[in-house]
Design an enzyme around this catalytic site. Structure first.
Site, mmCIF file in Angstrom:
data_model
loop_
_atom_site.group_PDB
_atom_site.id
_atom_site.type_symbol
_atom_site.label_atom_id
_atom_site.label_comp_id
_atom_site.label_asym_id
_atom_site.label_seq_id
_atom_site.Cartn_x
_atom_site.Cartn_y
_atom_site.Cartn_z
ATOM 1 N N GLU B 307 0.826 -1.215 0.000
ATOM 2 C CA GLU B 307 0.000 0.000 0.000
ATOM 3 C C GLU B 307 0.855 1.258 0.000
ATOM 4 O OE1 GLU B 307 -3.726 -1.769 2.356
ATOM 5 O OE2 GLU B 307 -2.105 -1.266 3.734
ATOM 6 N N CYS B 398 -11.296 -0.078 7.400
ATOM 7 C CA CYS B 398 -10.879 1.286 7.708
ATOM 8 C C CYS B 398 -11.559 2.329 6.847
ATOM 9 C CB CYS B 398 -9.358 1.407 7.558
ATOM 10 S SG CYS B 398 -8.702 0.707 6.029
#
Lengths: 650, 650
Positions: B307, B398
């Site tokens: 990421e 999230c």
């Protein structure tokens, strides 16, 4: 083929549906050139390095612990046993190619003994399971990869028996294979390994021993794919190459090495069982892969994440994975398709992959290795963990021994025979003893030079066909062929070979002069990541531009090619690389930053046409070197694909 | 600012070195438009969905187990507590924006009670540690993320107290913060969380409570970065944003969300301590990030693997990550820099990120979410696990609550005040009660229409400055400004705002007419992945081409833009999307496959110029829709960046 010669890595049975047959151990001896240099560094550096590291990193020790001969816990990847086997296979082919070596002989004896003693009485053998969870045999195939490890063990055992006549490891491998057959084929255990590899090994063991159940087991494993038998992974069934049956799948997705190893097994099963449908499915996927999922260097796998093939036409030069093992596996697959079909396109890809990805994967000293083979490195790069510069070794040490076993057996991939001829696929200096008393000698400076001279040193009196691959990049009109001093037509047959059919006499020569003039290569317009760029190739070699070779003060990323500047190849000895290197020089534009040096609009690197348009600020001579030599001097920027200048002629 | 109004998410202290001050809860009421629709779907769908999923997926239950009120094992990611907190924060801002709700009130009471009872007497609170390894507090911060979870808990507690006056969770949060200060600041525990986030939360808690040790602790955590205190990860210290101190780092690498959350904390610490050097370092990284590491949509993070931000200029449209949370974090960072400096460039990026990445992250129904926000989807894509189509929820949940907490508090990001004026940053229909009795009403159809009318409903008699952001994409010469019926000069000040300084009377209007004509946007030449392409934008909106909108029989990947065809915007109601949508139509070339339909050379998608050159085979009208509406009809192909035709005028 001389019946008494032991086979090389791939030896289709007499009944196999193959058009070409490989030569055996010792029938092709590489005598020099670039391939000879690869073999030298493999023999002198890579193999001893790999042997020492398997012993020093705890990999062999895992098996010693499993054998009850050492204490301690398991070290390394769960499938670390495969590294022991792969290095043994590399040792085998190195012994076959270069003759006996006392140190290596002791290594083979020692390691084989450890494997013998680690093996359970019923044939089971896996150090990770035996050390950490002996009651969980085949319980975590999704990641334990016992069958994958068996695959490498079997290949090593066959190689040792063929290369050296040492059948000790073969006995271990047969007990392993018999255990697999008993568990998976006879008792019907339904599981499948998350990592293919055992399929092609089982077929080769069948070929080597004649034991039919090994072929049946391989065919069974091949057919199980795509039905969820490989278990569940967070990374999806595509990662396990278990998302679609091999008969219906049309494209390769998921983990590149796994998918490619499986294809080698698919072709092996298809040819040994005469299954044309299965073969056609693999050919279909090969054509799709080549057309949409192959880097210019032959690399496969566009994504670091899960080491995966990407979508069709997703071929980034910078973040592509192009794992070294995938290149080896791709050569295994293409070679088997070449044997099955006799078509030059498969040999073309073998050569492209060999001279670029495989060759680049090891440094010129033979002791540092790429896991990932990118086609671009940006300045000040922050590479993903397996990217970056070559390393001395890897925790997952699959790649270096894979290259070593391929290069050690490179002669195997050079020439074949058919009922009425001999085929030359790779142009390397070599002495070839083919079937029926044919002896050939190949002399060439290829790929520095395009001339290949084949001398018939011995021949039967009956006519036979010498078939020379005409690489797709050498147009017939720019290629010359001379047979016994007389110019001949350059007209490839429908499979892509130049066929010289005659009654040969000892001393006859055939000279092939391939067009190795440097050339510009453009990407298909659908390759988004390469749009507006151009590359330089020369013969089978992809070239690249390293920052270190460019004129002082010129930033690599500012260079652009016009498409109209001549490309000049010449030998250069002052590059800081061993030996003279054929470099390619070309005029290039140096682009100015658009508008101002930095963002073009709103702080962002996006803007209106006038703000974003680049301008040419200077002309320089840019230099390209063979891609396989990159990253041997510094860790600076590199590009295979250079932008086309706004002054580009197309 | 009206002293009695509670603050929004960011409330610099009176002593803070900021140029602008945000308005408080209720001072900006969004009354309609696109922003109103985002708030509606957040209120009606996303928040209730998130509440229900936190309760049904075991996330709340983890805390109940930790409180001794439920049995069972821990479920979900180790840092799942953060999801509970983030949803509570979203609930808080939703209650502030839209008033009381009995169900949500009960949720707040219930969840707060669970958190109270789960908290240990000394203030420690983390369900994963308490359930699985209660004696390993802060022992695995590299991945347990207790401090990151605290950060979200603190932000939720501050939000609830500010938004609803409910201080129960604040008491929990203070005990948590006091525990952190005791352990890390006073007792000298040297560790650092692998995931930043607590820094900005501690500063906000300082701002809310006046307790200086929270600020000291935040400053301490900020300074600890880059010295190896976050532990060791296979993914490297860069993944933990622990590779370089914040004062010397010049570029963002590693995990995008972590790096961006940290920057918000860096700016908070810098402004509260008056540390100009620290602020300048963050500004420097912001400018580098915008110039080299930001997608056209405002997205950050070029790599799925870890990421991560990529290298400078590595901005692939297809395999970029552009995590939704990174967009939220980026807005947090830019907003704080805007407060500190008053410069419109920061508000420009807030708007770009909001109207594109954030807006696209949720479907039009409000119940499906992107984790990854790519700018291209190929036909028959095999996306990485977090790519592909929007999902109903995520194991690592999230993103959806992050968007909900941002959109619930969107009014906060709309306008600010300074000593002598009011600044309008986002153009949304709203009622604004600013300081000193200033009341404004904003009426606009933006971004469908570029006209923004601001009416002064109440004003003091002393002159003050109304400052309207002039977005970088609206050139002064194509922008109109009318003050109380009289045309005025469009001349932005040095910070990028149009300043109207006068003695206002109630009923005065200011009309700003921004240039939202569709425009072509070109990438900087160094963006390899975008070379030879062009995109369509309109006002703050990035547009995209979906396969479903193109003429029958036309393949999206065959479309190319000439750069010379007019772009026509009009409203369209028959797209299968709610409400009329402003689409952009344009003439486009349909490219033929080069040479033949498939590979161009040697089976590979590479070839000589004549073989690779594309030709134009037809002309059609192509259609683009706002990027934020994509993937609401089918899973077909999409492109933001279209190739430039070989007939391109540049």
């Amino acid at each position: 083929m001389t019946e008494s010669t032991p086979a090389g890595p791939v030896a289709p049975s007499a009944a196999a549906a193959v058009r070409l047959r490989p030569l055996g151990v010792g029938q092709v001896r590489i005598t020099g050139g670039l391939a000879g240099e690869w073999q030298r560094r493999t023999r002198e550096v890579t193999v001893p390095t790999a042997v020492a590291l398997v012993e020093s990193t705890g990999t062999l020790r895992n098996l010693e612990i499993a054998a009850g001969e050492a204490d301690g816990g398991f070290q390394g990847m769960h499938f670390a046993d495969s590294d022991v086997a792969k290095v043994l296979e590399a040792v085998a082919w190195r012994l076959a190619a270069h003759g006996p070596d006392d140190d290596l002989r002791r290594t083979v004896d020692h390691w084989t003994g450890v494997l013998e003693r680690a093996q359970r009485p019923d044939g089971y053998l896996n150090s990770w399971v035996q050390i950490t969870a002996p009651d969980r045999r085949y319980g975590a195939l999704v990641s334990s990869h016992e069958l994958y490890c068996y695959g490498h063990l079997i290949q090593a055992a066959v190689a040792l028996d063929r290369a050296t006549g040492d059948g000790r490891l073969l006995a271990v491998a047969r007990r392993v294979a018999d255990h697999v057959v008993a568990e998976f084929l006879r008792a019907g255990r339904p599981d499948l390994d998350g990592h293919p590899g055992v399929e092609t090994a089982l077929v080769e063991l069948y070929r080597h021993t004649g034991e039919r159940s090994y072929l049946d087991q391989a065919a069974d494993f091949v057919e199980r794919r795509g039905h969820g038998h490989a278990g569940r992974s967070d990374r999806g069934s595509v990662y396990l190459v278990d998302h679609e049956p091999v008969r219906t799948s049309t494209t390769l997705n998921g983990h590149a090495v796994r998918a490619l190893y499986l294809e080698a097994g698919v072709v092996d099963v298809a040819t040994e069982t005469g299954d044309d449908e299965l073969l056609a499915a693999s050919v279909r996927r090969w054509e799709d892969t080549v057309a949409h999922k192959t880097a210019l260097t032959g690399g496969h796998g566009s994504r670091h994440l899960f080491e995966a093939f990407g979508d069709r036409d997703e071929l980034p030069p910078d973040q592509s994975y192009n794992e070294t093992c995938a290149a080896v596996a791709s050569i295994h697959w293409s070679w088997r398709l070449l044997l099955a079909t006799g078509e030059a396109q498969f040999a073309d890809l073998v050569e492209r992959t060999l001279y670029n990805t495989v060759a680049a994967s090891t440094n010129v000293d033979g002791d540092r290795f790429f896991y990932v083979n990118a086609l671009q490195r940006r300045p000040d790069a922050t590479p993903p963990p397996k990217g970056g510069r070559r390393r001395a070794w890897f925790t997952c040490a699959c790649c270096p021994p894979n290259v070593a076993r391929l290069l050690g057996s490179l002669g195997h991939y050079t020439a074949t025979t058919s009922a009425d001829g001999v085929q030359l696929h790779l142009f390397v200096p070599a002495e070839i003893q083919a079937n029926d008393g044919v002896q050939l000698r190949v002399a060439t400076e290829y790929p520095d030079d395009g001339r290949v001279r084949v001398t018939v040193d011995a021949t039967p009196t009956t006519p036979w066909r010498l078939e020379l691959r005409l690489p797709a990049w050498s147009a017939p009109g720019r290629t010359a062929l001379t047979v016994a001093g007389t110019p001949a037509d350059v007209r490839p047959d429908e499979r892509g070979y130049l066929v010289v059919h005659r009654a040969w006499r000892a001393g006859d020569t055939v000279e092939l002069d391939l067009d190795v003039a440097p050339r510009l290569t453009y990407p298909h317009r659908r390759l988004d990541a390469l749009r507006g760029t151009v590359a330089v190739e020369r013969g089978p070699l992809v070239y690249c531009f390293e920052q270190v070779d460019q004129p002082a003060g010129v930033t690599l990323d500012d260079l652009a090619l016009t498409g109209g500047d001549p490309l000049t190849a010449h030998q250069e000895s002052s590059l800081g690389l061993p030996g003279p290197v054929t470099v390619v020089d070309t005029g290039a534009d140096v682009l100015a930053a658009p508008a101002h040096d930095g963002p073009v609009h709103d702080g962002l690197p996006y803007g209106a046409a006038h703000a974003a348009a680049p301008a040419v600020k200077a002309r320089v001579t840019a230099r390209a070197v063979p891609y396989h030599l990159w990253d041997n001097r510094d860790g600076g920027a590199m590009r295979v694909w250079l932008p086309r200048s706004p002054r580009s002629t197309r």
